[in-house]
Each structure stands twice: as structure tokens, then as C-alpha cells.
Design an enzyme around this catalytic site. Sequence first.
Site, short mmCIF file in Angstrom:
data_model
loop_
_atom_site.label_atom_id
_atom_site.label_comp_id
_atom_site.label_asym_id
_atom_site.label_seq_id
_atom_site.Cartn_x
_atom_site.Cartn_y
_atom_site.Cartn_z
N LYS A 70 -7.97 -8.76 -22.49
CA LYS A 70 -9.09 -9.07 -23.40
C LYS A 70 -8.84 -8.37 -24.72
CE LYS A 70 -13.47 -7.45 -22.72
NZ LYS A 70 -13.64 -6.54 -23.88
N ASP B 27 -8.69 -4.78 -20.62
CA ASP B 27 -8.82 -4.66 -22.07
C ASP B 27 -7.54 -4.14 -22.70
OD1 ASP B 27 -11.29 -5.53 -22.88
OD2 ASP B 27 -12.27 -3.58 -22.72
N GLU C 119 -10.56 -7.75 -28.69
CA GLU C 119 -11.77 -7.83 -29.53
C GLU C 119 -11.44 -8.38 -30.92
OE1 GLU C 119 -13.84 -4.07 -29.74
OE2 GLU C 119 -13.90 -3.86 -27.56
N GLU D 271 -21.02 -10.33 -27.07
CA GLU D 271 -21.74 -9.08 -26.84
C GLU D 271 -22.83 -8.86 -27.90
OE1 GLU D 271 -19.37 -5.59 -26.04
OE2 GLU D 271 -21.12 -4.27 -26.10
N ASP E 178 -12.40 -1.13 -21.69
CA ASP E 178 -12.11 0.19 -22.29
C ASP E 178 -13.39 1.02 -22.43
OD1 ASP E 178 -13.23 -1.21 -24.38
OD2 ASP E 178 -11.61 -0.82 -25.81
N SER E 179 -14.55 0.43 -22.06
CA SER E 179 -15.79 1.22 -21.96
C SER E 179 -15.60 2.36 -20.97
CB SER E 179 -16.97 0.35 -21.53
OG SER E 179 -16.71 -0.25 -20.28
O1 KIV Z 1 -15.17 -2.47 -22.27
C1 KIV Z 1 -16.04 -3.16 -21.69
O2 KIV Z 1 -16.62 -2.76 -20.66
C2 KIV Z 1 -16.35 -4.46 -22.24
C3 KIV Z 1 -17.58 -5.13 -21.74
C4 KIV Z 1 -18.76 -4.56 -22.45
C5 KIV Z 1 -17.52 -6.59 -21.90
O3 KIV Z 1 -15.67 -4.92 -23.10
#
Ligand code: KIV
Length: 257
Positions: A116, A86, A118, A185, A42-43
Site C-alpha cells: 500500500k 504498507d 499513500e 481515510e 505503518d500505524s
Molecule cells: O497504517 C495503517 O494502519 C493504515 C490504515 C489506517 C488504513 O494505513
Amino acid sequence: MLPSDLIKYKRNSQKIIALTAWDSISGSLAEQSDADLVLIGDSLAMVCLGYKSTLPITLDNMIYHANAVSRGFTKEIEKQPLIVCDMPFLTYHCGEDKAVEYAGKIIQNTHAKAVKIEGSEPEIQSVISRLIRMGIPVMGHIGLTPQNYLNLGFKKQGKDLESQEKIKREAFTLEKLGCFSIVLEHIPELLAKEIQKNLKIPTIGIGAGNFCDGQVRVTADLLGLNDDHPPFCSPIIEGKNLLKDKLKEWVASERLN
Ligand code: KIV
């Protein structure tokens, strides 16, 4: 490749290399560079859509970008990297049923084979174990968790003994819940080393030193495509400057034609 295959990488001391991607060009670059895993992180809200944090991105946005990424893949299917997507902010914070519905949408509508998530608060633990029981593999993510930046900031985590113990407990909990791997992270290298040593599932680090079982990077940071990058990711090329200079040259030369 299935998510559980990553555990074999760890058993065989084979390093896992993961890159993020957000469209078919970055997907193609990640695949052609032979990354084992492509993360639709989600970055992308920040590195591709211009938001100041990852909070505004929606489930539909993530599905749209995940599909663009896999359209960029050209290798035969068995040789393609594993895709993990994510779950964005608020898609796993409002109860297990909603989380199953939203994670299911990702799995049904994209080529991702895992999601994924968090954090590891009790509510999140129950979501993770329900998803896994329902057949949706989960990658954990602890340390700096950008979806919680309003509480934690974008700062390094695990700086004192108490928070180091907490991060260790979180890692063991995620393994026990059945996560197939964990992103660590922006935590101290020695903390990541201790976690790596004591877990059977692979740890994939970003800003967590060299002792993790794998490394993940935000491809835009690595390629220097943005004006800013986090302190733990030095670009391997100044991509934005290089491309900008070349485009400037082209624009100037076309004006003269
Ligand atoms: O959103 C993302 O790119 C991430 C990475 C930093 C692992 O979660």
C-alpha cells in the site's frame, strides 16, 4: 486470494473487511475473526512501537512485523486473509528504481501479496505504475495520509469543494494506474459515496462513512488498547482498561499469597 479478487467482491456487492495487525497475536486475532484482508499498516509505529507518527518506521521494521503477523495465522493457506503491507515513509519517494527494490523486498521476504502506498502526486503515480508493471500489486491510499502529516496534520480531508474535486481526481487516477483498491481515510461520507459509485475497483474506508465497498480499522483502536483513538474509530471494548484491571487484580492477589 489474490489482490485482484477484491474487485470480484465489489462486482458481487460483497463487503470487504480489513483489520491491521503488527505481531503474531494481533495477526491471529485478525485471522480468527475471519477478516478478508490483514494490513500490516505503518500505524504500527504508533499503536505498537510508541512513536508519535508513522514516519520513523523503516522497511526492515515492516518486514519484521509482517512476518510476525503471518506466523500467527493457523488456517489452511487458501482460507487465510490476503496480506497487504504498507510501504513506509521514504521508501517510494526517491525514484522508481528504489521503490521497486524496496517493494520487491517486502514481496520476497514476507507473505504479503501487495503493498500500500499513500498519495498520488505525479512522482508517486510513476512509482505505482512501474510497480504494477513489474508484478507488484498496489493498493492506493488517499484522503488523510498520515505520512504527510507534517503538511496536512491528522485532520479530516475534503472539507471544501476544491479539495473534494482533488480527491475525486486522485481516486480516478489511481484506478487508471491499475491499483486494485483504494483506502479512503477520513473524508466526508458523501464524497466517499460518489467515489465508490464511479470506480470499478473497491474503496476501503476508514473514517469515510458507510458507503465504501469495505472497511478497514486499526485493530488496536477497535479493541481500545491505546489511551487515544481517532475520532472516527470508537472502540468496541475498552481493552486496555479491562486487561489492566485484570492484571492489577492478579498482582494484588499474588502479593497476598
Ligand atoms: O497504517 C495503517 O494502519 C493504515 C490504515 C489506517 C488504513 O494505513
